[in-house]
Design an enzyme around this catalytic site. Structure first.
Site, PDB file in Angstrom:
ATOM      1  CE1 TYR A  52      -3.410  -2.454   0.437  1.00 24.87           C
ATOM      2  CE2 TYR A  52      -3.580  -2.476   2.006  1.00 24.87           C
ATOM      3  CZ  TYR A  52      -3.811  -3.076   1.035  1.00 24.87           C
ATOM      4  OH  TYR A  52      -4.879  -4.155   1.433  1.00 24.87           O
ATOM      5  CB  SER A 215     -13.468  -3.109  -3.028  1.00 30.06           C
ATOM      6  OG  SER A 215     -11.564  -2.520  -2.676  1.00 30.06           O
ATOM      7  N   PRO A 216     -15.773  -3.027   0.018  1.00 28.81           N
ATOM      8  CG  PRO A 216     -16.439  -2.274   1.891  1.00 28.81           C
ATOM      9  CD  PRO A 216     -16.049  -2.710   1.597  1.00 28.81           C
ATOM     10  N   GLY A 220     -17.650  -3.816 -10.574  1.00 23.02           N
ATOM     11  CA  GLY A 220     -16.215  -4.700 -10.951  1.00 23.02           C
ATOM     12  C   GLY A 220     -15.149  -4.487 -10.453  1.00 23.02           C
ATOM     13  CB  VAL A 225     -18.339   3.773  -4.714  1.00 22.68           C
ATOM     14  CG1 VAL A 225     -17.111   4.073  -4.673  1.00 22.68           C
ATOM     15  CG2 VAL A 225     -19.035   5.562  -5.519  1.00 22.68           C
ATOM     16  CG  PHE A 226     -22.639   0.036  -5.573  1.00 19.27           C
ATOM     17  CD1 PHE A 226     -23.429  -0.134  -4.210  1.00 19.27           C
ATOM     18  CD2 PHE A 226     -21.605  -1.045  -4.679  1.00 19.27           C
ATOM     19  CE1 PHE A 226     -23.832  -0.612  -3.029  1.00 19.27           C
ATOM     20  CE2 PHE A 226     -21.659  -1.308  -3.957  1.00 19.27           C
ATOM     21  CZ  PHE A 226     -22.626  -1.283  -3.026  1.00 19.27           C
TER      22      PHE A 226
END
Length: 305
Positions: A52, A215-216, A220, A225-226
């Site tokens: 990271y 990555s909740p 894709g 983000v959705f």
């Protein structure tokens, strides 16, 4: 805050964890304030990886711990290793060298948890076992786990270890439901029926590994983000509807959906925004009904046979 017993190992770990992938963008002062916000929210789990920020994320975190040494005893600190440029490496030498670097950058004497980041096709379980034994004997790592492993890979690795693996960090959320799709669609030709991970969710429950959902809020492969995304109108409409019903934000609803699963997962939040973290933590006060859990699953574009 809700807490889980990490891998049944007696580790009281917050159900919401801070993912530290982006913290190198913060100054030392900003990170210190963010860490204190997390602790004030009941978050005690901090997830790192040696890659990271090219190590800068761990180094920045270590600077804060160096200035405020009392913080360390309030934390469960986890990091990951095994990813190198163009390859994965679970050789004994690389694992041992990686942990020494992690400890130095984090400014700590010991990791509470070390995960192997992504499966190495050349993994030799006994060699990994030798590395884990040395790290445990030296007091450098207390517990071990994996990330992105399927069931058979986990079994294979466990066969060479004395230590019981305690966690598997896997991508899971409303737009990454593969771990449950194949079970729901069993014995059908629905698109969700193929099992791509060896029933890893059931495996983790049966063998006592804590699933850590990374990555909740993504869809894709790191496409975005959705939440609030016009590409997903039905899902966002349902999240908004339920946010009014439960008195919490859409983000909290998406988090509560994960925490509602009886596997007792942790949600790895990658946000570095204090208010957003507080909002995510508020999901611990929400208990979605079975009907609302399935309504979100369907709104995300999934099917029920």
């Amino acid at each position: 805050m809700k807490y889980v017993d990490l891998g049944g190992a007696g580790v009281r770990a917050s159900a919401v964890a801070v993912g530290c992938m982006r913290i190198s963008a913060l100054s030392q002062g900003e990170l210190s304030r963010f860490i204190h916000t997390a602790l004030d929210c009941g978050v005690n789990f901090f997830d790192h990886a040696d890659i990271y920020g090219g190590g800068e994320c761990e180094a920045t975190f270590g600077q804060v711990l160096g200035e405020e040494p009392g913080l360390r005893e309030k934390m469960v600190v986890q990091s990951k290793c095994g990813i190198r440029k163009g390859m994965y490496d679970f050789s004994k030498e690389h694992i041992l060298e990686s942990v020494d670097g992690i400890l130095s950058r984090l400014n700590v004497d010991c990791l509470d948890v070390l995960l192997l980041h992504r499966p190495d096709a050349l993994m030799e379980p006994e060699e990994v076992g030798e590395a884990f034994d040395r790290l445990e004997a030296a007091g450098k790592v207390k517990r071990f786990g994996v990330s992105n492993f399927n069931a058979r890979q986990t079994d294979l690795l466990q066969s060479g270890l004395r230590q019981k693996l305690v966690a598997n960090q896997l991508q899971f959320g409303l737009m990454h439901t593969g771990m449950i799709d194949h079970a729901i669609c069993a014995n059908t030709e629905f698109s969700g029926s193929p099992d791509r991970d060896g029933e890893i969710l059931d495996y983790c429950r049966l063998h006592g590994l804590t699933v850590q959902a990374w990555s909740p809020f993504q869809y894709g492969f790191f496409e975005g983000v959705f939440l609030g995304n016009e590409k997903f109108p039905e899902l966002n409409a349902k999240l908004t509807e339920l946010s009014k019903k439960y008195g919490a934000s859409e983000q909290a609803m998406a988090t509560a959906w994960i925490l509602r699963h009886p596997a007792g997962m942790q949600v790895i939040s990658g946000s570095t925004n204090a208010e957003r973290l507080r909002d995510i933590c508020s999901a611990c006060d929400v208990e979605l009904s079975r009907e609302d859990w399935y309504a979100l699953y369907l709104a995300a574009g999934n099917q029920l046979p």
